[in-house]
Design a protein around this motif. Structure first.
Motif, short mmCIF file in Angstrom:
data_model
loop_
_atom_site.label_atom_id
_atom_site.label_comp_id
_atom_site.label_asym_id
_atom_site.label_seq_id
_atom_site.Cartn_x
_atom_site.Cartn_y
_atom_site.Cartn_z
N ASN A 62 9.61 41.25 14.67
CA ASN A 62 9.49 41.67 16.06
C ASN A 62 8.17 41.16 16.64
O ASN A 62 7.32 40.63 15.92
N ALA A 63 8.01 41.31 17.94
CA ALA A 63 6.83 40.80 18.63
C ALA A 63 5.55 41.43 18.10
O ALA A 63 4.53 40.75 17.96
N ALA A 64 5.59 42.72 17.77
CA ALA A 64 4.39 43.39 17.25
C ALA A 64 3.93 42.75 15.95
O ALA A 64 2.74 42.55 15.74
N ALA A 65 4.85 42.42 15.08
CA ALA A 65 4.49 41.78 13.80
C ALA A 65 3.90 40.40 14.04
O ALA A 65 2.90 40.03 13.43
N ARG A 66 4.50 39.64 14.92
CA ARG A 66 3.98 38.29 15.19
C ARG A 66 2.57 38.36 15.77
O ARG A 66 1.71 37.56 15.43
N ASP A 67 2.32 39.35 16.63
CA ASP A 67 0.97 39.51 17.19
C ASP A 67 -0.02 39.96 16.12
O ASP A 67 -1.14 39.44 16.04
N LEU A 68 0.36 40.93 15.30
CA LEU A 68 -0.55 41.46 14.28
C LEU A 68 -0.90 40.43 13.22
O LEU A 68 -2.05 40.32 12.80
N LEU A 69 0.09 39.67 12.78
CA LEU A 69 -0.14 38.71 11.69
C LEU A 69 -0.86 37.45 12.15
O LEU A 69 -1.44 36.74 11.34
N GLU A 70 -0.81 37.14 13.44
CA GLU A 70 -1.52 35.99 14.00
C GLU A 70 -1.27 34.70 13.22
O GLU A 70 -2.19 33.94 12.94
N LEU A 71 -0.03 34.46 12.84
CA LEU A 71 0.25 33.27 12.04
C LEU A 71 0.62 32.07 12.89
O LEU A 71 0.36 30.94 12.53
N GLY A 72 1.28 32.30 14.00
CA GLY A 72 1.64 31.22 14.92
C GLY A 72 2.46 30.14 14.27
O GLY A 72 2.57 30.04 13.06
N MET A 82 1.42 33.71 5.04
CA MET A 82 0.67 34.96 4.99
C MET A 82 -0.36 34.94 3.86
O MET A 82 -1.50 35.37 4.03
N GLU A 83 0.03 34.42 2.69
CA GLU A 83 -0.89 34.35 1.55
C GLU A 83 -2.10 33.49 1.85
O GLU A 83 -3.19 33.75 1.34
N ARG A 84 -1.93 32.44 2.64
CA ARG A 84 -3.05 31.56 2.98
C ARG A 84 -4.04 32.21 3.93
O ARG A 84 -5.21 31.87 3.94
N VAL A 85 -3.57 33.15 4.74
CA VAL A 85 -4.40 33.75 5.77
C VAL A 85 -4.85 35.17 5.42
O VAL A 85 -5.99 35.54 5.69
N TRP A 86 -3.98 35.95 4.80
CA TRP A 86 -4.24 37.36 4.55
C TRP A 86 -4.44 37.63 3.06
O TRP A 86 -3.53 37.43 2.26
N SER A 87 -5.61 38.11 2.70
CA SER A 87 -5.86 38.52 1.32
C SER A 87 -5.01 39.75 1.02
O SER A 87 -4.92 40.67 1.82
N GLY A 88 -4.35 39.74 -0.12
CA GLY A 88 -3.50 40.86 -0.52
C GLY A 88 -2.02 40.60 -0.33
O GLY A 88 -1.18 41.31 -0.86
N ALA A 89 -1.67 39.55 0.42
CA ALA A 89 -0.27 39.27 0.71
C ALA A 89 0.52 38.84 -0.52
O ALA A 89 1.73 39.02 -0.59
N ALA A 90 -0.15 38.29 -1.53
CA ALA A 90 0.54 37.84 -2.74
C ALA A 90 1.27 38.99 -3.44
O ALA A 90 2.27 38.76 -4.12
N LEU A 115 0.02 48.55 0.82
CA LEU A 115 -1.08 47.65 0.57
C LEU A 115 -1.87 47.40 1.85
O LEU A 115 -1.43 47.75 2.94
N GLU A 116 -3.05 46.83 1.66
CA GLU A 116 -3.88 46.41 2.78
C GLU A 116 -3.97 44.90 2.77
O GLU A 116 -4.18 44.29 1.74
N LEU A 117 -3.78 44.32 3.94
CA LEU A 117 -3.98 42.89 4.12
C LEU A 117 -5.29 42.72 4.87
O LEU A 117 -5.55 43.43 5.85
N THR A 118 -6.13 41.81 4.41
CA THR A 118 -7.42 41.58 5.09
C THR A 118 -7.59 40.10 5.38
O THR A 118 -7.09 39.24 4.65
N ARG A 119 -8.33 39.83 6.43
CA ARG A 119 -8.69 38.46 6.76
C ARG A 119 -10.02 38.48 7.48
O ARG A 119 -10.35 39.41 8.19
N GLY A 120 -10.79 37.44 7.27
CA GLY A 120 -12.09 37.33 7.90
C GLY A 120 -13.14 38.15 7.18
O GLY A 120 -12.87 38.80 6.17
N GLU A 121 -14.35 38.12 7.71
CA GLU A 121 -15.47 38.84 7.12
C GLU A 121 -16.33 39.42 8.22
O GLU A 121 -16.31 38.96 9.36
N GLY A 122 -17.13 40.40 7.85
CA GLY A 122 -18.08 40.99 8.78
C GLY A 122 -17.42 41.58 10.01
O GLY A 122 -16.38 42.21 9.93
N ARG A 123 -18.02 41.31 11.16
CA ARG A 123 -17.53 41.89 12.41
C ARG A 123 -16.17 41.34 12.83
O ARG A 123 -15.45 41.96 13.60
#
Length: 90
Positions: free
Chosen positions: A21-31, A44-52, A67-75
């Motif tokens: 759905n649109a919410a998932a596409r927006d949240l995952l920011e995979l484009g 997802m595995e390339r962008v989000w840590s934990g997706a494996a 599970l928690e998916l994380t991407r990026g660091e700091g702020r």
């Protein structure tokens, strides 16, 4: 499903997107559209840590995951809390 505020993604056993759905596409920011060489789960595995961990559902090791998916660091870090469930059959 399309109007749900929570992101919903359904993957086939090969990790290809069957429904989202649109919410998932927006949240995952995979484009971008998926290709056979780059299924949604691989992207997802390339962008989000934990997706494996989602691959354990396809292998039948778990029926359900939280599970928690994380991407990026700091702020700029983003964290998504996810629930995933294996759906068998049609």
């Amino acid at each position: 499903i399309q109007d749900n505020a929570e992101g919903i993604v359904v993957l086939d056993p090969d990790g290809r997107e069957a429904l989202s759905n649109a919410a998932a596409r927006d949240l995952l920011e995979l484009g971008g559209a998926e290709t056979p060489e780059q299924d949604l789960l691989t992207r997802m595995e390339r962008v989000w840590s934990g997706a494996a961990a989602l691959r354990t559902l396809a292998r039948g090791e778990h029926a359900e995951l939280r599970l928690e998916l994380t991407r990026g660091e700091g702020r700029s870090q983003r964290v998504l809390a996810c629930a995933a469930r294996a759906v068998r059959g049609v």
